[in-house]
Design an enzyme around this catalytic site. Structure first.
Site, PDB file in Angstrom:
ATOM      1  CG  ASN A 148      -9.810  -3.016   8.621  1.00 56.42           C
ATOM      2  OD1 ASN A 148      -8.699  -3.174   9.108  1.00 56.42           O
ATOM      3  ND2 ASN A 148     -10.260  -1.841   8.236  1.00 56.42           N
ATOM      4  CD  GLU A 155     -12.077  -2.508   5.532  1.00 60.22           C
ATOM      5  OE1 GLU A 155     -11.116  -2.282   4.769  1.00 60.22           O
ATOM      6  OE2 GLU A 155     -12.462  -1.701   6.396  1.00 60.22           O
ATOM      7  CE  LYS A 201      -7.782   0.623   2.644  1.00 55.86           C
ATOM      8  NZ  LYS A 201      -6.418   0.540   3.199  1.00 55.86           N
ATOM      9  CE  LYS A 233      -2.531   4.160   6.572  1.00 54.36           C
ATOM     10  NZ  LYS A 233      -2.878   3.018   7.453  1.00 54.36           N
ATOM     11  CD  GLU A 278      -9.134  -5.052   3.988  1.00 59.67           C
ATOM     12  OE1 GLU A 278      -9.192  -3.827   4.213  1.00 59.67           O
ATOM     13  OE2 GLU A 278     -10.090  -5.706   3.542  1.00 59.67           O
ATOM     14  CB  SER A 279      -5.256  -3.130   9.210  1.00 62.63           C
ATOM     15  OG  SER A 279      -5.894  -2.304   8.260  1.00 62.63           O
ATOM     16  CD  GLU A 339      -3.060   0.872   2.173  1.00 56.54           C
ATOM     17  OE1 GLU A 339      -4.107   0.379   1.706  1.00 56.54           O
ATOM     18  OE2 GLU A 339      -2.913   1.122   3.381  1.00 56.54           O
TER      19      GLU A 339
END
Length: 247
Positions: free
Chosen positions: A172, A152, A103, A42, A202-203, A40
């Site tokens: 997530n 998500e 995103k 970001k 995710e994350s 990603e």
């Protein structure tokens, strides 16, 4: 004499044709990858502020591609994440050919057109932001525009959204209200997703060993941003992360 109007219309038709062409598949890229890293781009986080304020969309995404990413995620939200639609255009112009996830917090069809026009392959829909009916409508429109959907979810209440048959199902690990992160959330919810779902965690993923464990739990994609972006060289950090997965 050259007809400028006809040239303009011709160009517009070519732009529309490109928009309607089938995008490179995020789903297939993850299914074919040995590691499934969605790296990603970001630059900022609402909870941590600037991560890499000078991060360049013409350098980092291409570096991700050159160092083993299966796909990319590019933040386009301006206010909270310091993103922009032009970051996807810039990444494409720099030579990125991998699938790119748009995103953002998508709540309206207009954003789907923006994603398609800037060169995204897929869009993120967040169950917590949408009713089930709204989500179904956006999935249908996204598919009409040649975009895949990563849907998500965060908790058991949202798992019913998986019935809408998105292209990919994301879990997530970060609570979007408190921003507390717990990777155990992916392990907890994995078995409750449809068996044929392409699962994305995710994350909060910062350890290669966690990727190995998540793959054993059925996940094929791993969205990782801050772990790479906070380093001096995100592409090199990705390369070392992938090498560590196999050791």
């Amino acid at each position: 004499m050259k007809d400028i109007l006809q040239d303009i219309i011709k160009t517009k038709r070519e732009e529309l044709e490109r928009m309607h062409q089938k995008k490179v598949s995020l789903r297939e890229a993850l299914l074919q990858s040995d590691y499934g890293i969605i790296a990603e781009f970001k630059r900022r986080s609402p909870s941590k502020g600037w991560i890499k304020e000078d991060g360049r969309a013409d350098i980092i995404p291409l570096s991700y591609q050159q160092n083993g990413a299966a796909a990319l995620s590019i933040l386009t939200d301006k206010h909270y994440f310091g993103g922009h639609d032009d970051f996807i255009r810039t990444a494409r112009s720099s030579g990125v050919t991998l699938p790119i996830l748009y995103k953002n917090f998508v709540i309206d069809e207009m954003q789907l057109y923006e994603a398609a026009l800037c060169g995204a392959s897929a869009i993120l829909l967040i169950a917590a932001c949408l009713t089930k009916e709204q989500c179904a409508t956006l999935i249908k429109k996204a598919h009409e525009l040649g975009l895949e959907v990563l849907l998500e979810m965060h908790d058991e209440r949202e798992l019913e959204y998986a019935e809408l048959n998105p292209d990919l199902c994301g879990i997530n690990n970060r609570n979007l209200g408190s921003f507390v992160t717990n990777v155990e959330n992916s392990f907890h919810l994995a078995e409750r997703l449809p068996k044929d779902a392409v699962k994305v965690s995710e994350s909060g993923i910062s350890n290669p060993a966690t990727v190995r464990q998540l793959r054993q739990a059925g996940f094929r994609g791993f969205l990782i941003g801050e772990t790479f972006m906070k380093t001096p060289n995100p592409g090199q950090a990705l390369k070392e992360f992938i090498e560590a997965i196999t050791t």
